[in-house]
Design an enzyme around this catalytic site. Sequence first.
Site, PDB file in Angstrom:
ATOM      1  N   GLU A 173       0.857  -1.178   0.000  1.00 33.47           N
ATOM      2  CA  GLU A 173       0.000   0.000   0.000  1.00 33.47           C
ATOM      3  C   GLU A 173       0.898   1.234   0.000  1.00 33.47           C
ATOM      4  OE1 GLU A 173      -3.032   0.121   3.021  1.00 33.47           O
ATOM      5  OE2 GLU A 173      -2.856   2.287   3.226  1.00 33.47           O
ATOM      6  N   GLU A 178      -2.329  11.430   3.476  1.00 32.51           N
ATOM      7  CA  GLU A 178      -3.354  11.270   4.494  1.00 32.51           C
ATOM      8  C   GLU A 178      -3.263  12.455   5.450  1.00 32.51           C
ATOM      9  OE1 GLU A 178      -4.288   6.957   5.850  1.00 32.51           O
ATOM     10  OE2 GLU A 178      -2.117   7.149   5.792  1.00 32.51           O
TER      11      GLU A 178
END
Length: 427
Positions: A173, A178
């Site tokens: 990932e 974020e």
Amino acid sequence: MDSPRRTRRLLHSVLSVLTLALVTTALAGGGGPAPASAATMSETAAAAAVTTFSDEFDGSAGSAVNGSKWQIETGDNVNNHERQYYTAGNSNAALDGQGHLVITARKENPNNYQCWYGTCQYTSARLNTSGKFTQTYGHVEARMKIPRGQGMWPAFWMLGDDIGQVGWPNSGEIDIMENVGFEPSTVHGTLHGPGYSGSAGIGAGYTLANGQAFADDFHTFAIDWAPNSVTWSVDGNVYQHRTPADTGGNTWAFNKPFFLILNLAVGGYWPGDPDGNTTFPQQLVVDHVRVTTSDTQQPETGGRITGLAGKCVDVAAASSANGTPVQLYDCNGTNAQKWSVNADGTIRALGKCLDVASGGTADGTVVQLWDCNGSAAQRWAVSGARDIVNPQADKCLDVVGNSSANGARLQIWTCTGAANQKWTVNS
């Protein structure tokens, strides 16, 4: 969107990809002692990048996203203890008619949605390109304005396309961006893979200067991705570079196809839940998502790197000879001051690399221009605090004697936060 502090699982990946442009910086050109050979680009420039995925989100207000590019996930996410229910269609993800995708989180439950904790309290949206678009390597970017408030968790990320076969985290990932609402000035970039997932993910943060909040304006979040290399940038400022050397002997899970994910979560282990100060609705506004090719160096057009007294990082006498001093000099727009910050961690000008002399790690070791050779002496990381760091030495690029005079030599020195160690890339 597994990030450095929460358990992650992959339901469906949602990510926005931006055209990843290599960060460039310029250094001032001046007259140092090195031989005055003509500056030529000795390195082979990569072919022009090709756009492989682009969504500019043009369309009428209220329209759903392009179904040939994105699929919309539905349901909740118990793994991160998120509070929202992801809805279908254009209920929470719609075009605004002005070239943006707007993902809206609302405090509502119009259809009696049920979540892991009972009746859902919030709705939002999550999109991914699984089965529609994947790519191995290139520049991935999204230009976005994020929401604000405790409990908000926007993300732009990627998952390995083999997740259905190998599961997470073996799929790998890549979190391009974020943000958790309690850190309005900071975003995070993280890798998750076998042996380094969830709270053990490998990553770093980028913080805006002077207390600015990412929710105040649009910013471009990107990665430059190549074999055994991922480099993160915000608005063209590189702040992190990772290679297999960072995985602690665990498998590097990023040399294969990935797909994109975009989502806005509400609550969860990492951001915590909304509180009385959190207002709704909140929106993640996406201006574009772009992906381009190129697992090799982009052409070194370059830009300035400015420092003390607004002067430029410069190759003495514009010479491309090995060992040419790198110095501070009045900015003049010459090729001796055009630097590219590259996905492999190098900083280049005149077809050669910024190099720590003899691979030294001691305070006062000078820097120079040298043939690019892949050594740790030629690896650099640009931080959100405007430091340019040589990780091998764990020291900062520094102006000798804190001098702003033309020709002042550059060196590495223990990072102090002083003005002679602060640089603006791509200025």
